[in-house]
Design a protein around this motif. Structure first.
Motif, short mmCIF file in Angstrom:
data_model
loop_
_atom_site.label_atom_id
_atom_site.label_comp_id
_atom_site.label_asym_id
_atom_site.label_seq_id
_atom_site.Cartn_x
_atom_site.Cartn_y
_atom_site.Cartn_z
N ALA A 26 0.83 -1.20 0.00
CA ALA A 26 0.00 0.00 0.00
C ALA A 26 0.87 1.26 0.00
CB ALA A 26 -0.93 0.00 1.22
N PHE A 27 1.99 1.23 0.75
CA PHE A 27 2.87 2.40 0.79
C PHE A 27 3.51 2.65 -0.58
CE2 PHE A 27 7.11 4.22 1.38
CZ PHE A 27 6.77 5.40 2.00
N HIS A 28 3.96 1.58 -1.24
CA HIS A 28 4.58 1.75 -2.56
C HIS A 28 3.56 2.22 -3.60
CE1 HIS A 28 8.62 0.38 -1.72
NE2 HIS A 28 8.13 -0.65 -1.05
N LEU A 29 2.31 1.75 -3.49
CA LEU A 29 1.27 2.24 -4.40
C LEU A 29 1.05 3.74 -4.20
CD1 LEU A 29 -1.37 -0.65 -4.23
CD2 LEU A 29 0.11 -0.06 -6.16
N TYR A 34 -0.53 6.00 -7.39
CA TYR A 34 -1.77 5.30 -7.73
C TYR A 34 -2.93 5.66 -6.81
CZ TYR A 34 1.06 2.33 -10.76
OH TYR A 34 1.88 1.88 -11.76
N LEU A 35 -2.65 6.30 -5.69
CA LEU A 35 -3.72 6.64 -4.74
C LEU A 35 -3.97 8.14 -4.67
CD1 LEU A 35 -2.76 4.21 -1.81
CD2 LEU A 35 -4.33 3.81 -3.73
N GLY A 36 -3.52 8.87 -5.68
CA GLY A 36 -3.78 10.31 -5.72
C GLY A 36 -2.53 11.13 -5.52
N ASP A 37 -2.57 12.38 -6.03
CA ASP A 37 -1.41 13.27 -5.97
C ASP A 37 -1.05 13.66 -4.54
OD1 ASP A 37 -1.28 13.14 -8.69
OD2 ASP A 37 -2.40 15.00 -9.02
#
Length: 206
Positions: A26-29, A34-37
């Motif tokens: 999740a941290f690398h995403l 991938y999880l927003g700017d």
């Protein structure tokens, strides 16, 4: 984490490793955007953030002193628990044996039923396991539960007549190679005095 068997303990650690891996993914995403700017900027800021280190005064060596104190405390606690375990302090101290009413071989229910208590301490152990002596002492017939390393079973011996040989048992358990607590054994058998090889289940023993 709690487990009564080694496999269960490893499965618990595997579950923790999986949860830790999910957190890292999740941290690398987030860092890759991938999880927003906004989340991306926050994750990248976390990778370069550093905690200030105290370089002056007594706090300079506090982390080292703290580590040594905690390590020594854990080491002392481990040594104490190890000695207590070797002395049988965590083993069952007393249990009650019930043989029912039917006699078998040299076993007389009225003689060997009743309370059994742990024998002495570490130096009195038989085959590195605690032995249990019948509370009612008789010169010729006193029951004792001990571990037979040759057959890998717990057994009931008549201590005076057997010379306290743990393998000269009248009643024996199922294979107990990895069982250090006699009360945890649930399958018991009478000794085959005819050497026929048949297992005679001690269904009346508890």
């Amino acid at each position: 984490i709690g487990a009564s068997e080694v496999l269960g303990m490893f499965l618990n650690f595997a579950a923790l490793h999986f949860l830790g891996s999910v957190d890292n993914v999740a941290f690398h995403l987030a860092k890759d955007g991938y999880l927003g700017d906004h989340v991306e900027r926050t994750a990248k800021a976390a990778t370069v953030a550093k905690l200030p280190l105290e370089r002056d005064g007594m706090w300079k060596s506090f982390d080292t002193i703290g580590f040594v104190v905690v390590y020594l405390a854990c080491l002392v606690a481990w040594c104490i628990l190890t000695v207590m375990q070797m002395n049988g302090d965590f083993s069952c101290q007393t249990f009650e044996a019930n043989f029912g009413t039917e006699a078998f071989g040299n076993l007389q229910p009225e003689l060997f039923g009743g309370l059994y208590s742990q024998v002495g301490n570490r130096k009195d152990r038989i085959n590195r396991r605690t032995a249990y002596l019948q509370d009612v002492y008789r010169v010729a017939q006193t029951g004792m539960f001990a571990y037979c390393a040759k057959d890998e079973v717990w057994g009931l011996i008549i201590s005076a007549s057997s010379g306290e040989n743990p393998c000269d048992y009248q009643l024996y358990s199922a294979n107990a190679k990895d069982e250090y607590d006699v009360t945890a054994v649930t399958e018991w058998y009478y000794r085959d005095f005819n050497d026929s090889g048949a297992e005679m289940i001690a269904s009346d023993f508890s």
